[in-house]
Scaffold this active site. Structure first.
Site, PDB file in Angstrom:
ATOM      1  N   ASN A 127       9.535   3.876   3.690  1.00 59.86           N
ATOM      2  CA  ASN A 127       9.236   3.377   5.034  1.00 59.86           C
ATOM      3  C   ASN A 127      10.469   2.640   5.554  1.00 59.86           C
ATOM      4  OD1 ASN A 127       6.592   3.358   3.414  1.00 59.86           O
ATOM      5  ND2 ASN A 127       5.869   3.129   5.497  1.00 59.86           N
TER       6      ASN A 127
ATOM      7  N   CYS B 127       8.566   9.721  -0.128  1.00 62.07           N
ATOM      8  CA  CYS B 127       8.057  10.920   0.506  1.00 62.07           C
ATOM      9  C   CYS B 127       7.744  11.900  -0.619  1.00 62.07           C
ATOM     10  CB  CYS B 127       9.114  11.477   1.447  1.00 62.07           C
ATOM     11  SG  CYS B 127       8.687  13.086   2.102  1.00 62.07           S
TER      12      CYS B 127
ATOM     13  N   HIS C  39       4.634   4.139  13.033  1.00 63.66           N
ATOM     14  CA  HIS C  39       4.834   4.058  11.578  1.00 63.66           C
ATOM     15  C   HIS C  39       5.932   5.058  11.220  1.00 63.66           C
ATOM     16  CE1 HIS C  39       3.003   3.872   7.352  1.00 63.66           C
ATOM     17  NE2 HIS C  39       3.685   5.001   7.280  1.00 63.66           N
TER      18      HIS C  39
ATOM     19  N   ARG D 258       0.830  -1.205   0.000  1.00 60.22           N
ATOM     20  CA  ARG D 258       0.000   0.000   0.000  1.00 60.22           C
ATOM     21  C   ARG D 258       0.876   1.271   0.000  1.00 60.22           C
ATOM     22  NH1 ARG D 258      -0.434   4.550   2.633  1.00 60.22           N
ATOM     23  NH2 ARG D 258      -0.094   3.462   4.611  1.00 60.22           N
ATOM     24  N   ASP D 259       1.613   1.500   1.086  1.00 60.65           N
ATOM     25  CA  ASP D 259       2.396   2.738   1.220  1.00 60.65           C
ATOM     26  C   ASP D 259       3.484   2.815   0.146  1.00 60.65           C
ATOM     27  OD1 ASP D 259       2.976   5.182   2.371  1.00 60.65           O
ATOM     28  OD2 ASP D 259       3.531   4.397   4.334  1.00 60.65           O
TER      29      ASP D 259
ATOM     30  N   HIS E  41       9.045   6.456   8.615  1.00 60.65           N
ATOM     31  CA  HIS E  41       9.727   6.489   7.321  1.00 60.65           C
ATOM     32  C   HIS E  41      11.202   6.740   7.602  1.00 60.65           C
ATOM     33  CE1 HIS E  41       6.334   6.733   4.265  1.00 60.65           C
ATOM     34  NE2 HIS E  41       5.725   6.567   5.418  1.00 60.65           N
TER      35      HIS E  41
HETATM   36 ZN    ZN Z   1       3.680   6.158   5.513  1.00 64.84          ZN
END
Ligand code: ZN
Length: 320
Positions: free
Chosen positions: A258, A249, A216, A19-20, A218
């Site tokens: 991440n 990002c 979470h 997803r991310d 990064h």
């Molecule tokens: Zn994220």
């Protein structure tokens, strides 16, 4: 630094790479590739895998196949399947697939602690987002889906700088009032540092002692795993990470994504923490990622090998 003894249980790792990570890839990842990747990830011992986002396909073309992915992945006992959505329309789609053969164990809803980031990210003020959560949370609960509330930009905003910690805690409190079952504090653009994480998590554990908390991070500025350790020191036992370090990002093109799942598991293994994840299986998945996305990835252990992967002694060494 506080003692690590506060935490002797399992560390739960949630992979969010599909997803991310994939949501920012320019290449469209074929649905079959995604499904096969998720099936390999859920076989490694991860606690959760975040598989998709119910967002407008024009905005995030790589998430347009959310329904198909959820219907076709293999379900494994003990591995939660989660998805995110930014709005009510997305929640309607999520419930639609959940009730027609594509079970979702948990929906993850998010809002930025920073007003300007929330506006840039989802075109809502924070009060508008909270008002939508008041509609979305009961909808999901009625359908039997668990709810996790994520406070994005908890450790810093790329437009405003540091976000007032009392403001972050205030949103966490409102999330719990709205009915979220658990909380995530996200360092969306990689601005957290270990001292700050330690201080904030001490406050959080004190204020919400019985709430399941996930962090979470990064790795945008190389502090990702240090931040994990700061969280573990304060008793946090759940972390999001991405296979091969996928992600990025939007405000720092080319920046690292991440924190990397297999790098995290390698660190936890070396330190004697139990994550339940099989590092070898994870590495076997990670090495396939560069060819799937068509570029190099930040993961380090996939390149260097596990710490305890020892080498033959060569004739002569000239390294420092
Ligand atoms: Zn994220």
């Amino acid at each position: 630094m506080p003692s690590m003894q506060k935490n002797s249980g399992r560390i739960h790792i949630n992979d969010v790479g599909v997803r991310d990570g994939f949501q920012i890839e320019k290449t469209i990842i074929p649905t079959e590739t995604k499904i096969s990747l998720i099936d390999q990830l859920t076989a490694t011992g991860l606690a959760k895998v975040e598989v998709t986002s119910f967002v407008h396909p024009k905005l995030v073309p790589n998430m347009a196949d959310a329904e198909v992915v959820l219907r076709e992945i293999v379900r494994r006992e003990g591995v939660l399947i989660t998805a995110i959505t930014p709005n009510i329309k997305g929640m309607e789609r999520a419930i639609g697939v959940h009730t027609s053969g594509g079970r979702i164990d948990e929906m993850n809803l998010f809002m930025s602690a920073s007003e300007t980031h929330n506006m840039a990210n989802v075109k809502h003020s924070t009060s508008e987002s909270l008002a939508e959560f008041r509609v979305m949370v009961p909808m999901a609960k009625a359908a039997g889906i668990k709810l996790n509330g994520c406070v994005s930009t908890s450790f810093g905003c790329p437009f405003e700088g540091r976000v007032d910690e009392a403001r972050v805690m205030g949103f966490a409190e409102q999330y719990l009032e709205i009915g979220f079952d658990s909380l995530t504090f996200a360092d969306t653009t990689g601005m957290a540092n270990p001292t700050q994480v330690g201080r904030m998590m001490r406050g959080t554990k004190h204020r919400f002692p019985d709430v399941e908390i996930t962090l979470h991070f990064h790795n945008t500025r190389g502090m990702g795993l240090a931040n994990v350790l700061a969280g573990i020191s304060e008793g946090i036992t759940s972390f999001d990470s991405s296979i091969a370090g996928l992600g990025g990002c939007p405000f720092a093109p080319g920046a690292t994504g991440n924190i990397c799942t297999e790098d995290l598991v390698n660190m936890l293994d070396d330190m004697g923490f139990e994550s339940g994840v099989d590092i070898d299986r994870l590495l076997a998945v990670a090495v396939k990622i560069p060819s799937i996305v068509g570029h190099e990835v930040p993961g380090q252990v996939m390149k260097a090998g596990k710490t305890m992967h020892l080498h033959q002694i060569p004739a002569q060494l000239y390294t420092a």
